[in-house]
Enzyme design. Structure first.
Site, PDB file in Angstrom:
ATOM      1  N   TRP A 103       0.837  -1.209   0.000  1.00  0.00           N
ATOM      2  CA  TRP A 103       0.000   0.000   0.000  1.00  0.00           C
ATOM      3  C   TRP A 103       0.865   1.249   0.000  1.00  0.00           C
ATOM      4  CZ3 TRP A 103      -4.367  -1.072  -1.910  1.00  0.00           C
ATOM      5  CH2 TRP A 103      -5.034  -2.259  -1.583  1.00  0.00           C
ATOM      6  N   ASP A 173      -1.642   6.513   6.431  1.00  0.00           N
ATOM      7  CA  ASP A 173      -2.715   5.641   5.947  1.00  0.00           C
ATOM      8  C   ASP A 173      -2.988   4.658   7.081  1.00  0.00           C
ATOM      9  OD1 ASP A 173      -4.292   3.684   4.825  1.00  0.00           O
ATOM     10  OD2 ASP A 173      -2.915   3.207   3.164  1.00  0.00           O
ATOM     11  N   LYS A 197     -12.167  -1.994   6.864  1.00  0.00           N
ATOM     12  CA  LYS A 197     -11.419  -2.979   7.640  1.00  0.00           C
ATOM     13  C   LYS A 197     -11.805  -2.931   9.115  1.00  0.00           C
ATOM     14  CE  LYS A 197      -8.412  -3.307   3.970  1.00  0.00           C
ATOM     15  NZ  LYS A 197      -7.675  -2.461   3.061  1.00  0.00           N
TER      16      LYS A 197
HETATM   17  C1  LIG Z   1      -7.133  -1.950   2.042  1.00  0.00           C
HETATM   18  C2  LIG Z   1      -6.088  -0.892   2.137  1.00  0.00           C
HETATM   19  C3  LIG Z   1      -6.012   0.146   1.211  1.00  0.00           C
HETATM   20  C4  LIG Z   1      -6.913   0.255   0.006  1.00  0.00           C
HETATM   21  O1  LIG Z   1      -8.146   0.723   0.364  1.00  0.00           O
HETATM   22  P1  LIG Z   1      -9.282   1.047  -0.732  1.00  0.00           P
HETATM   23  O2  LIG Z   1     -10.362   1.566   0.150  1.00  0.00           O
HETATM   24  O3  LIG Z   1      -9.615  -0.231  -1.422  1.00  0.00           O
HETATM   25  O4  LIG Z   1      -8.739   2.070  -1.643  1.00  0.00           O
HETATM   26  C5  LIG Z   1      -5.039   1.107   1.391  1.00  0.00           C
HETATM   27  N1  LIG Z   1      -4.191   1.052   2.430  1.00  0.00           N
HETATM   28  C6  LIG Z   1      -4.238   0.063   3.343  1.00  0.00           C
HETATM   29  C7  LIG Z   1      -3.274   0.052   4.479  1.00  0.00           C
HETATM   30  C8  LIG Z   1      -5.192  -0.943   3.220  1.00  0.00           C
HETATM   31  O5  LIG Z   1      -5.233  -1.939   4.122  1.00  0.00           O
END
Ligand SMILES: *Cc1c(COP(=O)(O)O)cnc(C)c1O
Length: 362
Positions: A103, A173, A197
């Site tokens: 990511w 993030d 998540k």
């Molecule tokens: C799942 C995830 C993403 C991607 O998220 P989307 O909502 O599908 O764009 C980005 N960063 C991390 C750390 C993730 O676990």
């Protein structure tokens, strides 16, 4: 009602049963409103109340001061990979990124379209089995910001303490660990995360932005890509994911009722200890991917001696009602995602199953 199985999916992921039940009960008609959350206007009084309460509850859980704005956007964390550099990189046009997984790499890819990216550290050479140490970071004191990924969903590693970045704004993030413990929001300039998540359903991205940073967003940016638009319109410039925001609100109330983020963290540590304990006591039958001090409390990644044995375990686990254990292809093996809503009993049951499997196959 349908029987539920154990859901170890990395995302979209498990939600608290109480939340699902309440949403189901009120899906036909919200109490006092007489219409479904799926049917009401985002500009209605009823929705005003929902978005305001969701914001207030999240702010109080995370202890967010009035120096910050909370936004509910769309486009996932993936759109934030672009919005962050588009809004925050100018005028310096250079930013530091610490690469701890796939990511982070995707975030870098988009940032490079806007300006210069300095890779302050990367653990890719070690297949991202750890978080870099402070003395490995080659930070640029002139950077527009430093970007980190707090929890690496695929590799099962997590920052347990923020890196020290001096006066440079820290951006993270936090898609896969937001709300898993109390953090000091004041250490961050911007926090973003997809909801699917640890916070709600897919389709909403939470952004917590320190207000002074809004001065960096140029009026020449596309309206929807400008944080100022969403701040000025209380996340209602366009139609937001009303249902998603409603569910996040229910999740926030669920966490609050459980005792808040300190209680949540305690529970998360207990669950992770049960599972890592089993891996560590297996005499090498189960091999954790992450180095011990980088282990994630959310995603537990491990391998067995051979791919065949891993396949066998996954097949037998699935048949026994443990779903979503297959690891991401870049690590292989297994991944048990044990987010906030995942019950401790489910982790204990998985561990019994794993011990049993080891006895039969070691
Ligand atoms: C799942 C995830 C993403 C991607 O998220 P989307 O909502 O599908 O764009 C980005 N960063 C991390 C750390 C993730 O676990």
């Amino acid at each position: 009602m349908q029987k539920r199985i154990y859901n170890f999916s990395a995302g979209p992921a498990i939600l608290p049963e109480d939340v699902l039940k309440e949403a189901q009960e009120n899906l036909f008609a919200l109490p006092g409103v007489g219409m479904s959350i799926l049917e009401i206007s985002h500009r209605s009084k009823a929705f005003d109340k929902i978005i305001a309460e969701t914001k207030t509850d999240l702010k109080s859980l995370l202890n967010v001061s009035d120096d910050y704005e909370l936004l509910f956007l769309q486009g996932g964390a993936s759109l934030q990979f672009s919005m962050v550099p588009l809004n925050l990189m100018p005028p310096k046009n250079t930013a530091d990124y610490i690469i701890t997984g796939s990511w982070s790499k995707k975030a870098v890819k988009e940032a490079k379209r806007v300006g210069t990216v300095n890779i302050a550290a990367s653990t890719e050479g070690e297949n991202f089995k750890r978080i870099p140490k402070q003395d490995e970071l080659k930070l640029d004191p002139e950077a527009a910001y430093v970007h980190i990924t707090t929890n690496n969903t695929i590799y099962g590693t997590q920052w347990h303490k923020e890196p020290e970045v001096g006066n440079v704004p820290l951006v993270c993030d936090a898609s896969s660990d937001i709300l898993h413990k109390k953090i000091d929001v004041n250490k961050y300039a911007l926090i973003y995360g997809g909801a699917q998540k640890n916070m709600g359903p897919a389709g909403v991205t939470l952004v917590i932005i320190r207000k002074d940073l809004l001065g960096r967003s140029s009026d020449s940016l596309h309206t929807m890509l400008n944080y100022k638009t969403h701040v000025e319109n209380n996340s209602l410039y366009n139609t937001p994911n009303t249902f998603g925001i409603y569910i996040i609100g229910l999740v926030a109330k669920w966490v609050t009722k459980l005792g808040g983020l300190d209680a949540m963290y305690k529970l998360n540590k207990e669950k992770a200890e049960v599972l890592y304990g089993c891996i560590d006591a297996s005499g090498g039958f189960y091999k954790g991917h992450a180095e011990k001090d980088s282990r994630s409390l959310m995603n537990v990644t491990f391998n067995l001696a051979t791919e065949d044995l891993e396949k066998k375990l996954i097949a037998e686990a699935t048949a026994a009602g443990f779903d979503g254990l297959k690891g991401h292809r870049s690590v292989g093996g297994l991944r048990a995602s044990i987010y906030n809503a995942f019950p401790k009993k489910g982790v204990e049951d998985l561990v019994s199953f794993m011990k049993d499997f080891q006895n039969k196959n070691d």
